[in-house]
Design an enzyme around this catalytic site. Structure first.
Site, short mmCIF file in Angstrom:
data_model
loop_
_atom_site.label_atom_id
_atom_site.label_comp_id
_atom_site.label_asym_id
_atom_site.label_seq_id
_atom_site.Cartn_x
_atom_site.Cartn_y
_atom_site.Cartn_z
N CYS A 283 0.85 -1.18 0.00
CA CYS A 283 0.00 0.00 0.00
C CYS A 283 0.89 1.24 0.00
O CYS A 283 1.81 1.35 0.82
CB CYS A 283 -0.90 0.00 1.23
N CYS B 39 0.37 3.15 3.60
CA CYS B 39 0.86 2.67 4.90
C CYS B 39 1.90 1.55 4.81
O CYS B 39 2.35 1.05 5.83
CB CYS B 39 -0.31 2.21 5.75
N CYS C 177 -7.30 -0.97 1.41
CA CYS C 177 -6.27 -1.48 2.32
C CYS C 177 -6.91 -1.72 3.69
O CYS C 177 -7.61 -0.87 4.22
CB CYS C 177 -5.14 -0.46 2.43
N CYS D 155 -5.04 1.09 6.41
CA CYS D 155 -5.29 2.54 6.33
C CYS D 155 -6.60 2.89 5.63
O CYS D 155 -6.96 4.06 5.55
CB CYS D 155 -4.12 3.26 5.66
N CYS E 281 -8.14 -5.44 -9.87
CA CYS E 281 -7.67 -4.39 -10.78
C CYS E 281 -7.31 -3.18 -9.92
O CYS E 281 -8.19 -2.45 -9.45
CB CYS E 281 -8.78 -4.08 -11.78
#
Length: 162
Positions: A80, A83, A128, A131, A151
């Site tokens: 991510c 984070c 995510c 976060c 995607c």
């Protein structure tokens, strides 16, 4: 007899009324970020590039074929961009031809999903887990073994080789 200009005006107005909910609808409600990752908009803007901020925090979509991560083929992990939580192993990445990095499975416990009606139909938004940043969407047209296509926006990801 109805004048042509009134007919065209009526059709345009009707089309606008139908399209308005699709243009102004917001993505589904994501769960809050985990403690320690509940940052203010100003803190997120300091942390992220303008494009990553728009994607992760405002659920924007980057233009197709613009992310270098779409062509990334090395062994490693996609994280991510907000984070640094590991999200996808490179072994699950495939070329979907869509112009966005695509995967057939996330790492266990890395993501969450919510319902997105932004375009006027139901899609599954991927975010995510840590976060709550918007990553992209998942579709049922991917390869075996899962049949899924996660995607993802490259601007929502970083890559760590290895």
């Amino acid at each position: 007899m109805i004048e042509r200009r009134y007919l065209l005006s009526g059709l345009a107005l009707g089309g606008a009324l139908i399209a308005a909910p699709m243009l102004f609808a917001k993505p589904g409600k994501r769960p809050p970020a985990e403690p320690g990752w509940r940052l203010s908009d100003a803190e997120w803007k300091q942390r992220l590039s303008p494009l990553s901020y728009r994607v992760l925090r405002e659920a924007a979509t980057e233009r197709a074929f613009t992310s270098p991560l779409d062509k990334e083929k090395r062994a490693g992990t996609f994280l991510c961009a907000g984070c640094a939580l590991p999200l996808y192993a490179s072994r699950t990445k495939f070329d979907s031809g869509t112009g966005w990095p695509s995967f057939w499975a996330p790492l266990t416990g890395a993501i969450g999903t919510s319902t997105d009606r932004e375009l006027g139909y139901v899609r599954t938004e991927v975010h995510c887990r840590r976060c709550a940043g918007h990553l992209g969407h998942v579709f049922d047209d991917g390869p075996k073994p899962t049949g899924k296509r996660y995607c993802m926006n490259g601007a929502a990801l970083t890559f760590r080789a290895g």
